[in-house]
Design an enzyme around this catalytic site. Structure first.
Site: not given
Length: 188
Positions: A128, A152-154
Site C-alpha cells: 500500500h 499503518c493502514h490495516g
C-alpha cells in the site's frame, strides 16, 4: 574587347583541396565526438551502484534454526525480508483458499519453490504505502488471516502473504531466491 572574369568552379579546384576540406570535416566531427564522450561518461558512470550496494546484491540465509510457524526478518538491499517456515496447517489453510476470490490471485505454489513449499520468502514491505507489516516476530499481531498485519493502514495478509483485507493492492512481493541446500537460501 574586354577581358572576361571568370569565377572558379568547384570542378576547377585541385583534387587535394577537396581532400583537405573532407579531412577538416572528419577531424572536426571526431574531435566533437571525443569531447562529447569525455563530457557524458562521468555523468553516466556516476549512476552505477557503489561498492557497498553491489556487495549487498545478494545474501545467504541459513534457515536451519527457524522452527515451523516461525519467521525471521533480515535486511536485503535496504528492505526487510521475511523468511517463514509454514506449518502443515498453514499450508493447508493457504491451499484451501479459492484463488479467484483474491484481489491479487496467486496460489501458494506460485509463491514458493518446488520441493521447498514450506518456506515462504517475501519482502517485508506493505504494497500500500511501504510500511513494514507485523507477523514475522514472536508474539506480533498476524492479522485476521494468520499471516501479516500492516499497522499503518490495516492491511491483512494470509499465511501465503497474499492480501486479503485492507487497502494494499497486491500481495507481498516474492524476491528472486534459490535454495542451495534444504535450509540454505540465496536471495538476490
Amino acid at each position: 574587347m574586354a577581358s572576361e572574369t571568370r569565377l572558379p568552379l568547384d570542378t576547377d579546384l585541385p583534387p587535394d583541396g577537396e581532400r583537405r576540406r573532407d579531412f577538416l570535416y572528419v577531424a572536426t566531427g571526431a574531435f566533437a565526438a571525443v569531447g562529447a564522450a569525455a563530457f557524458v561518461w562521468p555523468m553516466i558512470n556516476q549512476m552505477n551502484p557503489s561498492a557497498d550496494v553491489r556487495a549487498m546484491a545478494s545474501i545467504d540465509l541459513d534457515l536451519a534454526s527457524v522452527e515451523p510457524g516461525q519467521a525471521i526478518k533480515v535486511s536485503w538491499r535496504g528492505k526487510p525480508v521475511f523468511a517463514r517456515q509454514l506449518t502443515p496447517a498453514e499450508i493447508q489453510q493457504a491451499n484451501a483458499v479459492n484463488v479467484s476470490t483474491l484481489r491479487d490471485p496467486q496460489t501458494l505454489a506460485e509463491r514458493t519453490k518446488p520441493g521447498s513449499e514450506k518456506w515462504l520468502i517475501t519482502l517485508g514491505v506493505c504494497t500500500h504505502l511501504g510500511c513494514v507489516p507485523l507477523g514475522a516476530g514472536q508474539g506480533e499481531v498476524r492479522g485476521d488471516f494468520g499471516g501479516y498485519f500492516c499497522p499503518c493502514h490495516g492491511s491483512h495478509y494470509d499465511t501465503a502473504a497474499r492480501i486479503r483485507k485492507g487497502p494494499a493492492p497486491k500481495n507481498l512481493e516474492v524476491p528472486q531466491y534459490a535454495f542451495k541446500t534444504p535450509t540454505s537460501v540465496t536471495i538476490g
